[in-house]
Design a protein around this motif. Structure first.
Motif, mmCIF file in Angstrom:
data_model
loop_
_atom_site.group_PDB
_atom_site.id
_atom_site.type_symbol
_atom_site.label_atom_id
_atom_site.label_comp_id
_atom_site.label_asym_id
_atom_site.label_seq_id
_atom_site.Cartn_x
_atom_site.Cartn_y
_atom_site.Cartn_z
ATOM 1 N N GLY A 1 39.438 34.001 51.540
ATOM 2 C CA GLY A 1 40.873 34.054 51.779
ATOM 3 C C GLY A 1 41.572 35.161 51.018
ATOM 4 O O GLY A 1 42.729 35.026 50.628
ATOM 5 N N VAL A 2 40.875 36.268 50.815
ATOM 6 C CA VAL A 2 41.429 37.396 50.059
ATOM 7 C C VAL A 2 41.815 38.510 51.034
ATOM 8 O O VAL A 2 41.030 38.879 51.914
ATOM 9 C CB VAL A 2 40.401 37.927 49.037
ATOM 10 C CG1 VAL A 2 40.956 39.150 48.306
ATOM 11 C CG2 VAL A 2 40.021 36.839 48.050
ATOM 12 N N LEU B 1 42.703 47.024 43.939
ATOM 13 C CA LEU B 1 41.451 46.617 43.281
ATOM 14 C C LEU B 1 41.688 46.023 41.898
ATOM 15 O O LEU B 1 40.776 45.437 41.313
ATOM 16 C CB LEU B 1 40.504 47.809 43.165
ATOM 17 C CG LEU B 1 40.050 48.451 44.480
ATOM 18 C CD1 LEU B 1 39.047 49.553 44.206
ATOM 19 C CD2 LEU B 1 39.466 47.407 45.430
ATOM 20 N N LEU B 2 42.908 46.159 41.371
ATOM 21 C CA LEU B 2 43.228 45.588 40.058
ATOM 22 C C LEU B 2 43.633 44.118 40.148
ATOM 23 O O LEU B 2 43.777 43.457 39.118
ATOM 24 C CB LEU B 2 44.353 46.394 39.396
ATOM 25 C CG LEU B 2 44.115 47.898 39.242
ATOM 26 C CD1 LEU B 2 45.271 48.529 38.462
ATOM 27 C CD2 LEU B 2 42.791 48.194 38.566
ATOM 28 N N ASP B 3 43.792 43.612 41.363
ATOM 29 C CA ASP B 3 44.204 42.218 41.555
ATOM 30 C C ASP B 3 43.140 41.276 40.983
ATOM 31 O O ASP B 3 41.942 41.455 41.240
ATOM 32 C CB ASP B 3 44.371 41.951 43.055
ATOM 33 C CG ASP B 3 45.068 40.631 43.342
ATOM 34 O OD1 ASP B 3 44.707 39.604 42.725
ATOM 35 O OD2 ASP B 3 45.963 40.614 44.207
ATOM 36 N N PRO B 4 43.531 40.279 40.189
ATOM 37 C CA PRO B 4 42.553 39.328 39.636
ATOM 38 C C PRO B 4 41.707 38.631 40.700
ATOM 39 O O PRO B 4 40.629 38.113 40.391
ATOM 40 C CB PRO B 4 43.440 38.318 38.892
ATOM 41 C CG PRO B 4 44.678 39.081 38.561
ATOM 42 C CD PRO B 4 44.899 40.020 39.694
ATOM 43 N N LYS B 5 42.165 38.617 41.958
ATOM 44 C CA LYS B 5 41.374 38.011 43.024
ATOM 45 C C LYS B 5 40.042 38.736 43.236
ATOM 46 O O LYS B 5 39.111 38.180 43.810
ATOM 47 C CB LYS B 5 42.169 38.008 44.332
ATOM 48 C CG LYS B 5 43.369 37.082 44.332
ATOM 49 C CD LYS B 5 44.102 37.136 45.658
ATOM 50 C CE LYS B 5 45.324 36.223 45.644
ATOM 51 N NZ LYS B 5 46.070 36.295 46.930
ATOM 52 N N PHE B 6 39.966 39.986 42.756
ATOM 53 C CA PHE B 6 38.741 40.765 42.900
ATOM 54 C C PHE B 6 37.877 40.724 41.642
ATOM 55 O O PHE B 6 36.992 41.558 41.467
ATOM 56 C CB PHE B 6 39.085 42.208 43.268
ATOM 57 C CG PHE B 6 39.574 42.372 44.676
ATOM 58 C CD1 PHE B 6 38.709 42.221 45.748
ATOM 59 C CD2 PHE B 6 40.903 42.662 44.932
ATOM 60 C CE1 PHE B 6 39.165 42.359 47.054
ATOM 61 C CE2 PHE B 6 41.376 42.803 46.222
ATOM 62 C CZ PHE B 6 40.498 42.647 47.292
ATOM 63 N N ARG B 7 38.122 39.742 40.800
ATOM 64 C CA ARG B 7 37.325 39.598 39.578
ATOM 65 C C ARG B 7 35.835 39.506 39.930
ATOM 66 O O ARG B 7 35.419 38.659 40.734
ATOM 67 C CB ARG B 7 37.754 38.338 38.836
ATOM 68 C CG ARG B 7 37.004 38.054 37.551
ATOM 69 C CD ARG B 7 37.554 38.872 36.414
ATOM 70 N NE ARG B 7 36.912 38.548 35.153
ATOM 71 C CZ ARG B 7 37.238 39.079 33.989
ATOM 72 N NH1 ARG B 7 38.226 39.956 33.930
ATOM 73 N NH2 ARG B 7 36.621 38.750 32.891
ATOM 74 N N LYS C 1 37.668 45.223 34.426
ATOM 75 C CA LYS C 1 37.640 43.750 34.389
ATOM 76 C C LYS C 1 37.129 43.157 35.696
ATOM 77 O O LYS C 1 36.614 42.037 35.713
ATOM 78 C CB LYS C 1 39.052 43.222 34.103
ATOM 79 C CG LYS C 1 39.624 43.667 32.770
ATOM 80 C CD LYS C 1 41.085 43.245 32.642
ATOM 81 C CE LYS C 1 41.702 43.784 31.348
ATOM 82 N NZ LYS C 1 43.146 43.449 31.258
ATOM 83 N N ASN C 2 37.271 43.905 36.777
ATOM 84 C CA ASN C 2 36.857 43.407 38.087
ATOM 85 C C ASN C 2 35.508 43.957 38.551
ATOM 86 O O ASN C 2 35.028 43.582 39.622
ATOM 87 C CB ASN C 2 37.916 43.734 39.143
ATOM 88 C CG ASN C 2 39.173 42.915 38.961
ATOM 89 O OD1 ASN C 2 39.189 41.934 38.216
ATOM 90 N ND2 ASN C 2 40.246 43.293 39.647
ATOM 91 N N ILE C 3 34.915 44.843 37.752
ATOM 92 C CA ILE C 3 33.632 45.433 38.127
ATOM 93 C C ILE C 3 32.505 44.454 37.816
ATOM 94 O O ILE C 3 32.368 43.979 36.683
ATOM 95 C CB ILE C 3 33.397 46.754 37.376
ATOM 96 C CG1 ILE C 3 34.465 47.795 37.742
ATOM 97 C CG2 ILE C 3 31.994 47.302 37.686
ATOM 98 C CD1 ILE C 3 34.438 48.265 39.165
ATOM 99 N N GLU D 1 26.367 41.208 48.657
ATOM 100 C CA GLU D 1 26.162 40.982 47.230
ATOM 101 C C GLU D 1 27.412 41.304 46.429
ATOM 102 O O GLU D 1 27.532 40.918 45.267
ATOM 103 C CB GLU D 1 24.985 41.839 46.746
ATOM 104 C CG GLU D 1 23.656 41.439 47.376
ATOM 105 C CD GLU D 1 22.538 42.420 47.065
ATOM 106 O OE1 GLU D 1 22.827 43.445 46.400
ATOM 107 O OE2 GLU D 1 21.397 42.176 47.482
ATOM 108 N N THR D 2 28.322 42.041 47.009
ATOM 109 C CA THR D 2 29.626 42.323 46.409
ATOM 110 C C THR D 2 30.637 42.379 47.540
ATOM 111 O O THR D 2 30.290 42.674 48.689
ATOM 112 C CB THR D 2 29.614 43.642 45.611
ATOM 113 O OG1 THR D 2 30.842 43.780 44.899
ATOM 114 C CG2 THR D 2 29.437 44.857 46.514
ATOM 115 N N ALA D 3 31.890 42.078 47.244
ATOM 116 C CA ALA D 3 32.918 42.092 48.289
ATOM 117 C C ALA D 3 33.397 43.502 48.591
ATOM 118 O O ALA D 3 33.699 43.833 49.744
ATOM 119 C CB ALA D 3 34.096 41.221 47.872
ATOM 120 N N VAL D 4 33.464 44.344 47.554
ATOM 121 C CA VAL D 4 34.018 45.694 47.698
ATOM 122 C C VAL D 4 33.115 46.696 47.006
ATOM 123 O O VAL D 4 32.648 46.458 45.887
ATOM 124 C CB VAL D 4 35.441 45.783 47.094
ATOM 125 C CG1 VAL D 4 36.000 47.195 47.235
ATOM 126 C CG2 VAL D 4 36.366 44.776 47.739
#
Length: 345
Positions: free
Chosen positions: A147-148, A157-163, A202-204, A222-225
Motif C-alpha cells: 500500500g505504498v 525515497l526519504l519517506d519512512p515508508k521506504f525503510r 536510513k532507508n537503504i 528482493e527490494t522495492a526500489v
C-alpha cells in the motif's frame, strides 16, 4: 548498474575471477578485456570480435570501480589490454592518472558530437560508447501489496515508508552509484547533497558491489526500489519483471559509457582493434539484440524503440569531466565513506 557474476569462457581462455586477473595474453592475436557492462554484452561482443578478427579474447566481467582499482594496482605490470564499459568518471580519472593510452580511433568521425567531446576531454584516452540516464525502478507488485505510493521524485525515497526498501550500489565499487553520488551533490550543492544522502541512508537495505545488482534485486522482489540506470531497469521490464521506471521529477544525471586502452598492455595492436570494434555499429547493435536500451554513440547504430526518450527526461547539466577528475572523485568517495556509510541505520 549482489550476486557475483560467473566466470566467462571466451574461446580457449578460462577466466579467473577469484584472483581478479585474466590469463596473460602475450601472444600475437590475443587481447585481455576487463568488461564493466552487462555479462551478456561482454559475452556477445567477445564472440563477435573473435569471429570477425580471429583474435582470441580473454574477458573478465567486473564493476567499474573494481576495474579502476585493478588497473591502478597493476600499473607497473598491466595484465589487461582494454577496459570496456562503465560510466566515464573512473575512466577519466584513470586517464588523468596516466593509466590509459591515447588513441584516436578512425571511427571517431562516425560518433555523435557528445561522444567526440568526451574523447577530446580525456585527451583521447577514452572513448564514449553509450549514454544512460540515472533513475529509479520499483517493483509494482511489492508496492501494491504494501500500500505504498510509487516514488516519482528523489525526495520520495526519504519517506519512512521506504525503510529498508531501497537498494543502491556502493559508489566506491560501482560507477552507477558514483554517478548518483555526483548527481546528488551537483543537484543540491555539497552540504545539502550530503544531508540528503545521510537521510536516504536510513532507508537503504544494502550497498551492493555492482551497479546492476539493485536492478536484479528489484526485478526479483528482493527490494522495492532500486537506484540505477533507467535502461537497465527497462531491460528487466521487457523480460517480464514487474518493474516500472521513473525519471525523478527534480532532474537527474547520466553516464557516458566509455572504453579505454590500458597503458602498458601486452597487446596494443589488438587493443586498438577491439576499441574500433566497440565504436562500430555492429558492436553497438548488440544492445538492440539483447534488449538493452542505452543510447549508442555511433550515428549509424540502431536505437531500440524501447529506449528512454531523453527529450522527455529532465536532465541536469551533468559535469562528467569535473566528477571524473582524480582529486574530486577521490574526495567525494572518502567523504561518502566517512560521513554516510558509517552512520547507523
Amino acid at each position: 548498474m549482489p550476486c557475483p557474476l560467473p566466470r566467462l569462457v571466451m574461446g580457449a581462455f578460462l577466466l579467473s575471477l577469484a584472483a581478479g586477473a585474466a590469463m596473460p595474453a602475450s601472444a600475437q592475436g590475443q587481447v585481455t578485456v576487463y568488461c564493466s557492462i552487462l555479462e551478456e554484452q561482454c559475452r556477445e561482443g567477445a564472440a563477435m570480435f573473435e569471429k570477425s578478427t580471429g583474435i582470441k579474447v580473454a574477458m573478465v566481467r567486473k564493476s567499474t570501480g573494481e576495474v579502476y582499482a585493478q588497473v591502478k594496482a597493476e600499473a607497473n605490470n598491466p595484465r589487461g589490454d582494454v577496459w570496456w564499459g562503465g560510466p566515464g568518471e573512473p575512466h577519466l580519472q584513470a586517464a588523468a592518472e596516466g593509466l590509459l593510452d591515447e588513441y584516436k580511433s578512425p571511427r571517431l568521425p562516425e560518433l555523435h558530437d557528445w561522444a567526440q567531446r568526451h574523447a577530446q576531454q580525456s585527451g583521447f584516452r577514452t572513448n564514449a560508447i553509450y549514454l544512460g540516464a540515472l533513475g529509479l525502478g520499483y517493483n509494482s507488485e511489492i508496492l501494491k501489496k504494501r500500500g505504498v505510493a510509487a516514488p516519482t521524485c528523489w525526495a520520495d525515497l526519504l519517506d519512512p515508508k521506504f525503510r529498508d526498501e531501497v537498494q543502491i550500489a556502493d559508489p566506491s565499487s560501482s560507477g552507477t552509484a558514483y554517478v548518483f553520488l555526483a548527481t546528488t551533490v551537483q543537484r543540491l550543492g555539497e552540504e545539502k547533497g550530503f544531508d540528503f544522502l545521510k537521510s536516504l541512508h536510513k532507508n537503504i537495505s544494502q550497498y551492493t558491489k555492482s551497479g546492476i545488482a539493485p536492478v536484479k534485486a528489484t526485478a526479483l522482489g528482493e527490494t522495492a526500489v532500486g537506484i540505477a540506470f533507467i535502461h537497465d531497469m527497462l531491460t528487466q521490464k521487457l523480460q517480464g519483471a514487474p518493474i516500472e521506471t521513473v525519471a525523478p521529477c527534480e532532474g537527474t544525471g547520466y553516464e557516458t559509457g566509455s572504453v579505454s586502452i590500458i597503458k602498458g598492455g601486452r597487446n596494443p595492436d589488438a587493443a586498438r582493434k577491439f576499441v574500433d570494434f566497440t565504436l562500430s555499429p555492429a558492436a553497438q547493435d548488440i544492445n538492440v539484440k539483447l534488449k538493452i536500451n542505452s543510447i549508442p554513440s555511433n550515428k549509424a547504430s540502431q536505437l531500440s524503440p524501447d529506449a528512454p526518450k531523453f527529450s522527455e527526461i529532465k536532465l541536469i547539466d551533468y559535469d562528467t569531466p569535473r566528477w571524473g577528475a582524480p582529486v574530486e572523485r577521490s574526495r567525494l568517495l572518502r567523504k561518502f565513506d566517512t560521513d554516510v556509510k558509517t552512520l547507523p541505520r
